[in-house]
Design an enzyme around this catalytic site. Structure first.
Site, PDB file in Angstrom:
ATOM      1  CG  ASN A 197      40.691  43.207  43.286  1.00 34.41           C
ATOM      2  OD1 ASN A 197      40.931  43.860  42.252  1.00 34.41           O
ATOM      3  ND2 ASN A 197      40.837  43.703  44.501  1.00 34.41           N
ATOM      4  NE  ARG A 198      36.534  39.104  36.808  1.00 37.47           N
ATOM      5  CZ  ARG A 198      36.607  40.363  36.337  1.00 37.47           C
ATOM      6  NH1 ARG A 198      36.489  41.390  37.156  1.00 37.47           N
ATOM      7  NH2 ARG A 198      36.771  40.575  35.051  1.00 37.47           N
ATOM      8  CB  VAL A 199      37.438  38.402  46.086  1.00 37.31           C
ATOM      9  CG1 VAL A 199      37.351  37.456  47.293  1.00 37.31           C
ATOM     10  CG2 VAL A 199      38.857  38.355  45.523  1.00 37.31           C
TER      11      VAL A 199
END
Ligand SMILES: Cc1cc2nc3c(=O)[nH]c(=O)nc-3n(C[C@H](O)[C@H](O)[C@H](O)COP(=O)(O)O)c2cc1C
Length: 221
Positions: A197-199
């Site tokens: 999730n792009r974290v």
């Protein structure tokens, strides 16, 4: 959608290969880099030594970047080899000795960013590496005024032919003028590990200069 748009890339990729934890980081980013680099080699990453070298020309501030091969690492820094006589990167470095390296190891979803100042390694050290290159690559380095315009492929091949003649019977081809190693001595190194999730996980090591201690911080993705 605009008719003029040629590329529109929906964001579907998930990065889930690994994670980077503060407690697993080595206090020395060069040692940490070497851990990741050896892992990239062991994991079969294609051309793990390919790296983008970015330079900037002063006073204009124009930035340029190109892929080169990372060839040596010591506790002072990262060494790449090139032509420091005629190339664009040469002109940039002579006007501004700062540079950046960016590695991306796709199969591991890892990026390493290195920033620092540059210094030329000695002729003897450059020669030691030059001698490991295949004979035809050593001849090619003599024949090519890197990044200068050439009239045609034929003109280039002719230059190689002339260099081949010049060194016929010469076992130990000398170092071409201006050819050698450049060391990037880091003041900042960032490790990026892709996460879901792009974290992503990002840790940066910074120091004021070569004699000061490294400080480590986690950065937001
Ligand atoms: C995979 C790959 C590896 C390369 N390795 C080098 C290298 O080690 N040294 C080098 O001078 N150029 C290398 N090049 C060529 C550079 O990208 C570039 O064309 C050349 O250095 C001239 O750049 P400049 O005009 O910006 O100075 C490589 C290119 C690729 C795609």
């Amino acid at each position: 959608m605009s008719k003029d748009r040629l590329v529109f890339a929906p964001s579907t990729k998930q990065y889930e290969k690994s994670q980077l934890l503060r407690e697993n980081l080595d206090p020395n980013p060069i040692v940490q880099f070497n851990k990741w680099y050896q892992n990239a080699i062991a994991s079969g990453e294609s051309l793990p030594e390919s790296v983008t070298l970015s330079t900037a020309s002063l006073p204009s501030g124009r930035v340029s970047a190109r892929v080169v091969l990372f060839k040596e690492l010591d506790l002072r820094g990262f060494i790449v080899f090139s032509n420091w006589h005629t190339s664009k990167k040469n002109a940039d470095i002579r006007s501004n000795p700062q540079a950046a390296l960016t590695f991306f190891w796709k199969s591991l979803e890892q990026q390493v960013r290195i920033e620092g100042h540059t210094e030329f390694i000695s002729q003897d050290e450059s020669l030691e590496y030059f001698r490991t290159r295949p004979r035809e690559s050593r001849i090619g380095a003599h024949a090519s005024p890197q990044s200068q315009p050439v009239l045609s492929r034929q003109a280039l091949d002719d230059k190689v032919g002339l260099a081949r003649q010049k060194f016929e019977g010469v076992e130990d081809i000398p170092l071409p003028e201006g050819w050698g190693g450049l060391r990037i001595v880091p003041t900042e190194i960032e490790f990026w590990q892709g996460r879901a999730n792009r974290v992503h996980d990002r840790f940066t090591y910074k120091r004021e200069n070569e004699d000061s201690e490294w400080a480590i911080e986690r950065l937001a993705p």
